[in-house]
Enzyme design. Structure first.
Site, short mmCIF file in Angstrom:
data_model
loop_
_atom_site.label_atom_id
_atom_site.label_comp_id
_atom_site.label_asym_id
_atom_site.label_seq_id
_atom_site.Cartn_x
_atom_site.Cartn_y
_atom_site.Cartn_z
N SER A 1 0.84 -1.18 -0.15
CA SER A 1 -0.02 0.11 0.09
C SER A 1 0.91 1.27 -0.02
O SER A 1 0.38 2.50 -0.70
CB SER A 1 -1.02 0.09 1.06
N HIS B 1 8.37 3.34 8.77
CA HIS B 1 8.23 2.36 9.97
C HIS B 1 7.01 2.80 10.65
O HIS B 1 6.74 4.22 10.81
CB HIS B 1 9.42 2.53 10.97
N ARG C 1 23.57 -13.08 3.50
CA ARG C 1 22.87 -11.78 3.49
C ARG C 1 23.65 -11.02 2.58
O ARG C 1 23.14 -10.38 1.62
CB ARG C 1 22.77 -11.17 4.77
N ARG D 1 13.24 -7.43 5.30
CA ARG D 1 14.65 -8.04 5.38
C ARG D 1 15.49 -7.04 5.94
O ARG D 1 15.26 -5.72 5.35
CB ARG D 1 15.21 -8.58 4.05
#
Ligand code: GRF
Length: 214
Positions: free
Chosen positions: A26, A122, A78, A104
């Site tokens: 979104s 966030h 990673r 991630r």
């Protein structure tokens, strides 16, 4: 102010964005809509998901944006995963990377390739409630106000210099779902604003502070 001062830094001159997602997308949709409305002068040149089932992939394709799946599971480390992401983004001359629900941690291989050019959104007023389930953390803690933060990404989780924040009240009747929805509405307003600010280039980092003044 000289002519060069009024120009965005060369780094962002072409205003090409890469958006990394893991889910519904979104915030990606909010960036696409802001660009379509002419509120954000930028172009999303690629969307990359680490999950094949991310809903945001269809949103991207529906908007005519190249959408790639690169699963972290296909890489031994990673570093290898990050190096591949960096390569795909560099190949498409991306200037600025937007993490939008990308689940991630990004490491040095990506961050060093795009210094001060990776943003994250966030769902809390950082530094409160980093990590997963930020809205649930806020409810459990009993704060009366929470919100959303867009920040520059560093090697430390949800801890880089803060670009913009918006607050929302926490109501006594709130559940995780109702609080998340109220925060999300602010996220959708905030992310395009933060991207515009960064692309415009009239900012500097002073210690931990993202500064737009003289
Ligand atoms: C958002 O709440 C964002 O702040 C967090 O993950 C969620 C992603 O939602 N990092 P969406 O995929 O953009 O809808």
């Amino acid at each position: 102010m000289s002519a060069t001062d009024s120009q965005p830094p060369r780094q962002f001159a072409s205003r090409r964005l890469g958006v990394l997602i893991s889910g519904r997308g979104s915030n990606l949709q909010a960036l696409i809509a802001a660009i379509d409305r002419g509120q954000l002068d930028a172009r999303i040149v690629v969307v990359i998901s680490n999950r094949a089932d991310a809903g945001g992939l269809d949103l991207a394709r529906g908007a005519g944006i190249e959408a790639l799946v690169i699963s972290h599971r296909d890489f031994a480390t990673r570093d290898d995963f990050d190096a591949r992401l960096a390569q795909e983004l560099r190949d498409r001359q991306v200037d600025l990377i937007c993490l939008a629900g990308f689940m991630r941690l990004v490491g040095a291989r990506l961050l060093d390739a795009f210094p001060n050019a990776v943003l994250n959104i966030h769902p809390s007023l950082l530094p409160a409630f980093p990590g997963v389930d930020a809205q649930q953390q806020a409810l459990r803690h009993g704060v009366k106000v929470t919100g959303a933060t867009v920040h520059l990404v560093t090697g430390e989780l949800d801890a880089g210099p803060i670009i913009v924040q918006a607050s929302v009240p926490v109501l006594e009747t709130d559940t995780v779902a109702t609080l998340s929805a109220r925060v999300l509405a602010e996220e959708h307003r905030l992310y395009p604003e933060a991207v515009r600010l960064v692309l415009d280039g009239r900012w500097r980092i002073d210690g931990r502070r993202f500064m737009t003044g003289a």
